[in-house]
Write a protein that holds these residues in place. Structure first.
Motif, PDB file in Angstrom:
ATOM      1  N   ASN A   1      38.930  -7.469  43.029  1.00  0.00           N
ATOM      2  CA  ASN A   1      39.410  -6.230  42.425  1.00  0.00           C
ATOM      3  C   ASN A   1      38.766  -4.981  43.019  1.00  0.00           C
ATOM      4  O   ASN A   1      39.177  -3.861  42.683  1.00  0.00           O
ATOM      5  N   ALA A   2      37.773  -5.147  43.881  1.00  0.00           N
ATOM      6  CA  ALA A   2      37.073  -3.999  44.456  1.00  0.00           C
ATOM      7  C   ALA A   2      37.998  -3.198  45.368  1.00  0.00           C
ATOM      8  O   ALA A   2      38.865  -3.769  46.043  1.00  0.00           O
TER       9      ALA A   2
ATOM     10  N   THR B   1      28.829 -16.939  37.011  1.00  0.00           N
ATOM     11  CA  THR B   1      28.337 -15.864  37.874  1.00  0.00           C
ATOM     12  C   THR B   1      29.129 -15.821  39.180  1.00  0.00           C
ATOM     13  O   THR B   1      29.519 -14.753  39.666  1.00  0.00           O
ATOM     14  N   PHE B   2      29.371 -16.997  39.740  1.00  0.00           N
ATOM     15  CA  PHE B   2      30.154 -17.085  40.971  1.00  0.00           C
ATOM     16  C   PHE B   2      31.584 -16.617  40.721  1.00  0.00           C
ATOM     17  O   PHE B   2      32.177 -15.891  41.537  1.00  0.00           O
ATOM     18  N   GLY B   3      32.158 -16.996  39.573  1.00  0.00           N
ATOM     19  CA  GLY B   3      33.511 -16.550  39.242  1.00  0.00           C
ATOM     20  C   GLY B   3      33.591 -15.043  39.085  1.00  0.00           C
ATOM     21  O   GLY B   3      34.549 -14.414  39.555  1.00  0.00           O
ATOM     22  N   ARG B   4      32.577 -14.453  38.439  1.00  0.00           N
ATOM     23  CA  ARG B   4      32.561 -12.992  38.288  1.00  0.00           C
ATOM     24  C   ARG B   4      32.440 -12.309  39.647  1.00  0.00           C
ATOM     25  O   ARG B   4      33.053 -11.251  39.882  1.00  0.00           O
ATOM     26  N   PHE B   5      31.655 -12.916  40.554  1.00  0.00           N
ATOM     27  CA  PHE B   5      31.515 -12.372  41.910  1.00  0.00           C
ATOM     28  C   PHE B   5      32.872 -12.358  42.617  1.00  0.00           C
ATOM     29  O   PHE B   5      33.273 -11.335  43.181  1.00  0.00           O
TER      30      PHE B   5
ATOM     31  N   ASP C   1      31.141   0.220  48.639  1.00  0.00           N
ATOM     32  CA  ASP C   1      29.931   0.128  47.828  1.00  0.00           C
ATOM     33  C   ASP C   1      30.089  -0.911  46.720  1.00  0.00           C
ATOM     34  O   ASP C   1      29.118  -1.571  46.332  1.00  0.00           O
ATOM     35  N   GLN C   2      31.311  -1.088  46.216  1.00  0.00           N
ATOM     36  CA  GLN C   2      31.538  -2.092  45.185  1.00  0.00           C
ATOM     37  C   GLN C   2      31.349  -3.508  45.733  1.00  0.00           C
ATOM     38  O   GLN C   2      30.722  -4.359  45.098  1.00  0.00           O
ATOM     39  N   VAL C   3      31.895  -3.755  46.925  1.00  0.00           N
ATOM     40  CA  VAL C   3      31.762  -5.081  47.540  1.00  0.00           C
ATOM     41  C   VAL C   3      30.301  -5.379  47.846  1.00  0.00           C
ATOM     42  O   VAL C   3      29.791  -6.480  47.556  1.00  0.00           O
ATOM     43  N   LEU C   4      29.595  -4.408  48.424  1.00  0.00           N
ATOM     44  CA  LEU C   4      28.185  -4.619  48.766  1.00  0.00           C
ATOM     45  C   LEU C   4      27.342  -4.833  47.518  1.00  0.00           C
ATOM     46  O   LEU C   4      26.411  -5.656  47.523  1.00  0.00           O
ATOM     47  N   ALA C   5      27.663  -4.106  46.445  1.00  0.00           N
ATOM     48  CA  ALA C   5      26.914  -4.283  45.201  1.00  0.00           C
ATOM     49  C   ALA C   5      27.091  -5.697  44.656  1.00  0.00           C
ATOM     50  O   ALA C   5      26.126  -6.317  44.174  1.00  0.00           O
TER      51      ALA C   5
ATOM     52  N   ILE D   1      34.821 -16.137  52.359  1.00  0.00           N
ATOM     53  CA  ILE D   1      35.894 -15.940  51.395  1.00  0.00           C
ATOM     54  C   ILE D   1      36.198 -14.454  51.260  1.00  0.00           C
ATOM     55  O   ILE D   1      37.353 -14.029  51.289  1.00  0.00           O
ATOM     56  N   VAL D   2      35.133 -13.650  51.168  1.00  0.00           N
ATOM     57  CA  VAL D   2      35.307 -12.213  50.946  1.00  0.00           C
ATOM     58  C   VAL D   2      35.958 -11.557  52.163  1.00  0.00           C
ATOM     59  O   VAL D   2      36.671 -10.558  52.029  1.00  0.00           O
ATOM     60  N   TYR D   3      35.737 -12.112  53.352  1.00  0.00           N
ATOM     61  CA  TYR D   3      36.396 -11.551  54.541  1.00  0.00           C
ATOM     62  C   TYR D   3      37.903 -11.492  54.351  1.00  0.00           C
ATOM     63  O   TYR D   3      38.555 -10.507  54.717  1.00  0.00           O
ATOM     64  N   PHE D   4      38.486 -12.542  53.768  1.00  0.00           N
ATOM     65  CA  PHE D   4      39.938 -12.572  53.605  1.00  0.00           C
ATOM     66  C   PHE D   4      40.407 -11.664  52.468  1.00  0.00           C
ATOM     67  O   PHE D   4      41.603 -11.444  52.312  1.00  0.00           O
ATOM     68  N   LEU D   5      39.471 -11.129  51.689  1.00  0.00           N
ATOM     69  CA  LEU D   5      39.805 -10.122  50.688  1.00  0.00           C
ATOM     70  C   LEU D   5      39.613  -8.707  51.227  1.00  0.00           C
ATOM     71  O   LEU D   5      40.355  -7.796  50.874  1.00  0.00           O
TER      72      LEU D   5
END
Length: 425
Positions: A117-118, A107-111, A122-126, A146-150
């Motif tokens: 890839n977002a 689940t974490f890997g899919r996140f 809205d994709q990131v928030l979802a 982590i997501v900040y750097f993406l």
């Protein structure tokens, strides 16, 4: 939630931007490590996703590709200090439950993969909401770092000081650990940042302001007489530490420049074209301008444009005279960034179609054990054919510079002082 008055927030932002020792200057706009980190961290996230998908991620944070990602993140000044702690495996508490529970790990890997890839907000928030609903024990909004750097324009960094600064500035009571609380905090930050065009679309700038407030480096009460004695003492200590950090950064920058100058001199003496990081071309050392000693731009390379942008930030590169043949690439790491330095060079090695280039980390001899330990980590150097990586002690490099310039014939002269993996001729 009401935002601060139009008069108060612009004033705070102005103080924040005017202070040369604030994280705005030392990290956001003045930190080379930050500029270099984004692609390296993205590459590390991809390695993490690939390991999870392949079932080779492991059952501990230590030694995993996720450790590489968080190490590169925590090198980004005080703003990300402690960012790795929530991901440490705590056996007694069985958290975060992504090391023993395979379903949670996937689940974490899919996140991570979905965020990587977002292309839309809205994709990131979802994906953040979906991860929150999964209720993985011990895995909270620290993952936002982590997501900040993406997606730096969509997701603000997150830590205790930032939350404290947010609560002080907006009169809120947000707490750590809640995805709902983080997402609500993000909405307020977005609104405030949009109303204050004097900062940046990159939310790291606003998060840095919150960090300064939460660390008591910026006191928002207006009248110093109203500040409690404890806060005054903390602010004084914080200011002293910030000044010491600024002096240390200045010393490190000087040593970094000297190491670059040494590599430029040796490369030129050996007959190579030398390229220096594009953001360092304006520097000089011992009265010699880097721009006068180096080629003005990278020669044509068969790499994607985003890879080329990363290559342009590598500290020093030697090319064959008048050619685009990469001979050696060097990253100078005086105090931090060993992880991200290796990641950047690994990224270049993966992207290049040519083989036979040598890659070097240049660091003080006091860091030799640390550097060599990281160089041999499977998560860093595996899966790259001909990734010939070595370590050069910066002190020895400087001491032997004149001899190398005088007697060296080609890059093999570096092997006299190089340590680490076996390097080809």
């Amino acid at each position: 939630m009401d935002l601060p008055s139009p008069q108060s927030l612009p004033s705070l932002i102005e103080r924040y931007k005017r202070d040369p020792e604030s994280v705005y200057h030392t990290w956001f706009v003045g930190g080379e490590a930050r500029m270099k980190a984004f692609r390296a961290i993205r590459r590390g996230v991809k390695d993490t996703v690939d390991a999870i998908n392949a079932g080779s991620f492991g059952n501990d944070f230590k030694g995993s590709p996720l450790e590489v990602v968080l190490a590169a993140i925590t090198e980004q000044k005080q703003v990300f200090e402690g960012a790795a702690h929530p991901f440490y495996w705590k056996p007694k508490l069985r958290i975060p439950d992504i090391y023993e529970n395979e379903a949670n790990q996937r689940t974490f890997g899919r996140f991570l993969e979905a965020c990587m890839n977002a292309t839309r907000e809205d994709q990131v928030l979802a994906e953040m909401s979906r991860l929150g609903r999964a209720s993985i024990k011990g895995l909270g909004p620290a993952a936002a770092n982590i997501v900040y750097f993406l997606h730096p324009t969509l997701v603000p960094p997150f830590n205790t000081a930032i939350v404290n600064g947010f609560n002080a500035l907006f009169g809120a009571r947000q707490k750590l650990g809640s995805w709902d609380g983080y997402l609500a905090m993000r909405e307020t930050i977005i609104r405030a940042n949009d109303d204050q065009p004097g900062l940046s679309k990159d939310l790291g700038a606003f998060a840095g302001l919150l960090f300064e407030i939460g660390s008591n480096r910026i006191v928002i009460f207006g009248n110093a007489d109203r500040v409690l004695e404890e806060l005054r003492e903390k602010a004084a200590k914080a200011a002293k530490k910030r000044h010491q950090d600024a002096l240390a950064d200045e010393k490190e920058a000087s040593e970094h420049t000297q190491a670059q100058h040494t590599l430029i001199r040796i490369g030129r003496a050996l007959g190579y074209d030398v390229f220096v990081a594009r953001n360092d071309r304006g520097r000089s050392c011992h009265g010699e301008s880097f721009s006068a000693l180096t080629i003005p731009a990278l020669p044509p390379l068969e790499v994607a444009s985003e890879v080329r942008q990363t290559v342009e930030l590598i500290d020093v590169i030697w090319f064959g005279k008048g050619t685009s043949e990469l001979v050696c690439a060097f990253e100078v790491e005086q105090s931090t960034s060993i992880y991200s330095g290796i990641l950047r060079m690994k990224d270049l090695a993966l992207s290049l179609r040519q083989r036979g280039a040598h890659f070097y980390l240049v660091a003080p001899q006091a860091r030799e054990k640390e550097v060599l330990a990281q160089m041999t980590r499977p998560a860093l150097v595996s899966e790259v054919r001909d990734f010939e990586l070595g370590y050069l002690p910066s002190g020895e490099l400087k001491a032997e510079c004149d001899a190398m310039c005088r007697y060296g014939v080609d890059r093999s002269v570096l092997r006299k002082i190089a340590r680490g993996l076996n390097l080809g001729p």
